[in-house]
Design a protein around this motif. Structure first.
Motif, short mmCIF file in Angstrom:
data_model
loop_
_atom_site.label_atom_id
_atom_site.label_comp_id
_atom_site.label_asym_id
_atom_site.label_seq_id
_atom_site.Cartn_x
_atom_site.Cartn_y
_atom_site.Cartn_z
N UNK A 84 0.86 -1.18 0.00
CA UNK A 84 0.00 0.00 0.00
C UNK A 84 0.90 1.23 0.00
N UNK A 85 0.64 2.15 -0.91
CA UNK A 85 1.50 3.31 -1.14
C UNK A 85 0.66 4.57 -0.96
N UNK A 86 0.98 5.39 0.03
CA UNK A 86 0.28 6.65 0.26
C UNK A 86 0.99 7.76 -0.52
N UNK A 87 0.23 8.54 -1.28
CA UNK A 87 0.83 9.57 -2.13
C UNK A 87 0.04 10.87 -2.11
N UNK A 88 0.75 11.97 -2.32
CA UNK A 88 0.13 13.28 -2.46
C UNK A 88 -0.33 13.51 -3.90
N UNK A 89 0.15 12.70 -4.84
CA UNK A 89 -0.14 12.90 -6.25
C UNK A 89 -1.47 12.24 -6.62
N UNK A 90 -2.55 12.83 -6.17
CA UNK A 90 -3.87 12.24 -6.40
C UNK A 90 -4.21 12.18 -7.88
N UNK A 91 -3.66 13.09 -8.67
CA UNK A 91 -3.98 13.14 -10.09
C UNK A 91 -3.33 12.01 -10.89
N UNK A 92 -2.33 11.35 -10.29
CA UNK A 92 -1.57 10.34 -11.03
C UNK A 92 -1.93 8.91 -10.67
N UNK A 93 -2.79 8.72 -9.67
CA UNK A 93 -3.09 7.38 -9.17
C UNK A 93 -3.63 6.47 -10.26
N UNK A 94 -4.59 6.95 -11.03
CA UNK A 94 -5.23 6.11 -12.04
C UNK A 94 -4.62 6.26 -13.43
N UNK A 95 -3.57 7.06 -13.54
CA UNK A 95 -2.95 7.29 -14.84
C UNK A 95 -1.48 6.87 -14.81
N UNK A 96 -0.63 7.81 -14.48
CA UNK A 96 0.82 7.56 -14.48
C UNK A 96 1.21 6.38 -13.61
N UNK A 97 0.70 6.36 -12.38
CA UNK A 97 1.09 5.31 -11.45
C UNK A 97 0.54 3.95 -11.87
N UNK A 98 -0.63 3.94 -12.48
CA UNK A 98 -1.18 2.67 -12.98
C UNK A 98 -0.26 2.09 -14.06
N UNK A 99 0.29 2.96 -14.89
CA UNK A 99 1.23 2.51 -15.92
C UNK A 99 2.52 1.99 -15.29
N UNK A 100 2.99 2.68 -14.25
CA UNK A 100 4.20 2.24 -13.56
C UNK A 100 4.02 0.84 -12.97
N UNK A 101 2.89 0.61 -12.35
CA UNK A 101 2.63 -0.70 -11.76
C UNK A 101 2.69 -1.79 -12.83
N UNK A 102 2.06 -1.51 -13.95
CA UNK A 102 2.04 -2.48 -15.06
C UNK A 102 3.45 -2.80 -15.54
N UNK A 103 4.29 -1.78 -15.66
CA UNK A 103 5.66 -1.98 -16.12
C UNK A 103 6.49 -2.72 -15.07
N UNK A 104 6.32 -2.34 -13.82
CA UNK A 104 7.10 -2.96 -12.74
C UNK A 104 6.78 -4.44 -12.60
#
Length: 485
Positions: A84-104
């Motif tokens: 579980x990762x707590x972040x201030x970047x609410x705008x990136x949770x379903x976009x940028x970070x979702x892509x990062x998870x897929x790549x990782x």
């Protein structure tokens, strides 16, 4: 330890109440981006968190490799974990970070990652840390004192080992002794984001390098263009006001030791130097801009999200924000090529400097299971070294030798200044003085908020306010055993 926590939470609550009374019509801001940047904070603690954990040499387990020694795609590929990762970047949770998870997951298919975006990050995370049960990775808040880091976060290893690959000065914010408890997500440069076309329309052919030149440029924008605000303060968002604090050290003095020697230990650091440098010069730009009507008409109605498109579309001349904001402004409309970034308008002996320092740092919960710690270390290492996050955000990678992003090309010839670490034994001194002064530098934006209020009301001059800040700072210095020099 409980006393320290209560004190920190009280300070945060007081700052929030003061701010809310002024910004009830505005947004609280959803990215909470600038805790800028950039300075290690003042803190909460919990009685038992980490008391039974041996988090030395990389974080609490005899078979947990040091972060610096982990080879991505080779080590821990058989580990299964749900992070579980707590972040201030609410705008990136379903976009940028979702892509990062897929790549990782191509490297670590058995590691699952769930992001939780938090709107009022700096306040909420401080409270949640005290429970010990907040997740596995977070962006370390500026409210944690260095001498308490081990109670909350895994030790990533020694600064000496980490600096073999990362820029050493970028590791200072959450280093205590020779141990590092937070890895920077990226580094920011502190400057001014502006609309090139607006500056051209105003006849500004050379970027301003001094406070007087900057104010003159704002006047030209007001007189020769139809923008709504030559300088947009984003006052209502509250967190944006603390951005101004990030400019008062190296960028305004050219001195990498100013934060410790000139501010923490210096005599009357907020006084007017008379040469357009130092903290007074930074804050006076804001005061004069508001006083002279060179900002938005009503600061309480500013809109952080809306301001991105307004800058992109030429309705705003410029904003004082870290380089992290460049990409967001470019993506907010069809005029990405109009967005530029310049050094803050202060020159020291004819030379411009720009403060540079780490953005939010990744921290791992000291109470997480060993497998989760292993997985978290791998993901953080991947984010820093492989994801391209820093460059995509308009920041600098902390990896030694990494290239500058194109957005910062205009800073060529400007010397970057990274604040040196405080000497051993004085790592928490700035935080202690800052907390006791109640000025909230890099925490609450209290100074900038007061400046805007007083510039509008006319009750206090900059000389009045700076004298009061010096008085509070001196009392706090003396309370912490500092004899100002």
């Amino acid at each position: 330890m409980k006393k320290k926590l209560v004190k920190r939470l009280f300070a945060l609550t007081t700052a929030s109440v003061m701010a809310v009374s002024l910004t009830a019509c505005g947004s609280s801001g959803d990215e909470q981006k600038k805790d800028d940047s950039s300075n290690a904070g003042n803190a909460g603690n919990t009685d038992n968190a980490g008391d039974d954990a041996d988090n030395s040499s990389g974080g609490g387990s005899s078979d947990l490799k040091a972060y610096a020694d982990i080879e991505l795609g080779t080590d821990y590929t058989d580990v299964s974990a749900d992070l579980k990762f707590l972040t201030h970047k609410t705008d990136a949770v379903d976009t940028t970070f979702a892509t990062y998870i897929e790549e990782f997951k191509k490297l670590y298919p058995n590691i699952n990652i769930e992001y939780e975006g938090i709107t009022d990050y700096s306040n909420d995370i401080t409270t949640r840390l005290t429970t010990g049960d907040w997740g596995d990775i977070c962006m370390v808040p500026t409210t944690v004192d260095k001498d308490e880091l081990e109670n909350f976060f895994v030790n990533f290893g020694s600064k000496a080992d980490l600096s073999q690959k990362y820029e050493e000065n970028m590791l200072n914010n959450y280093a205590y002794g020779d141990s590092v408890y937070g890895i920077p997500s990226m580094a920011n440069v502190q400057g001014v984001i502006y609309n090139k076309k607006v500056f051209e329309q105003a006849g500004i052919t050379e970027l301003p390098k001094t406070p007087d030149e900057f104010l003159a440029a704002l006047k030209a924008i007001k007189e020769k263009t139809d923008v709504e605000a030559p300088l947009y303060t984003n006052f209502a968002a509250q967190w944006t006001m603390s951005a101004w604090d990030a400019y008062i050290d190296g960028g305004a003095t050219g001195d990498p030791n100013f934060n410790h020697e000139g501010l923490t230990k210096g005599k009357d650091p907020f006084s007017d130097r008379g040469d357009g440098t130092g903290p007074f010069a930074v804050y006076n730009i804001l005061y004069e801009a508001v006083k002279q009507g060179l900002t938005e008409e009503d600061p309480t109605t500013t809109d952080w999200e809306g301001s991105k498109g307004m800058l992109n579309n030429g309705k705003i001349g410029c904003m004082v924000l870290g380089s992290w904001a460049v990409t967001q402004m470019q993506q907010a409309g069809d005029n990405a090529s109009d967005i530029g970034y310049m050094a803050f308008p202060i020159s020291v002996d004819g030379k411009q400097y720009a403060a540079a320092g780490p953005d939010y740092c990744y921290g791992i919960n000291v109470n997480s299971s060993d497998d989760n710690k292993k997985a978290a270390m791998c993901y953080i290492k991947w984010l820093v070294e492989e994801s391209g996050f820093a460059q995509s955000e308009g920041g600098l990678s902390i990896v030694t030798g990494a290239e500058y992003p194109e957005a910062l090309a205009a800073l060529e010839g400007v010397e970057l200044v990274v604040s040196n670490a405080a000497p051993q034994g004085e790592e928490t001194l700035f935080n202690d003085v800052n907390n006791d002064s109640e000025l909230g530098i890099n925490v609450s934006g209290a100074i900038a908020i007061e400046i805007v209020e007083e510039a509008i009301s006319g009750t206090k001059t900059m000389a009045d306010m700076s004298a009061e800040w010096n008085e509070k700072w001196t009392a706090a210095q003396e309370a912490n055993g500092v004899t100002p020099q």
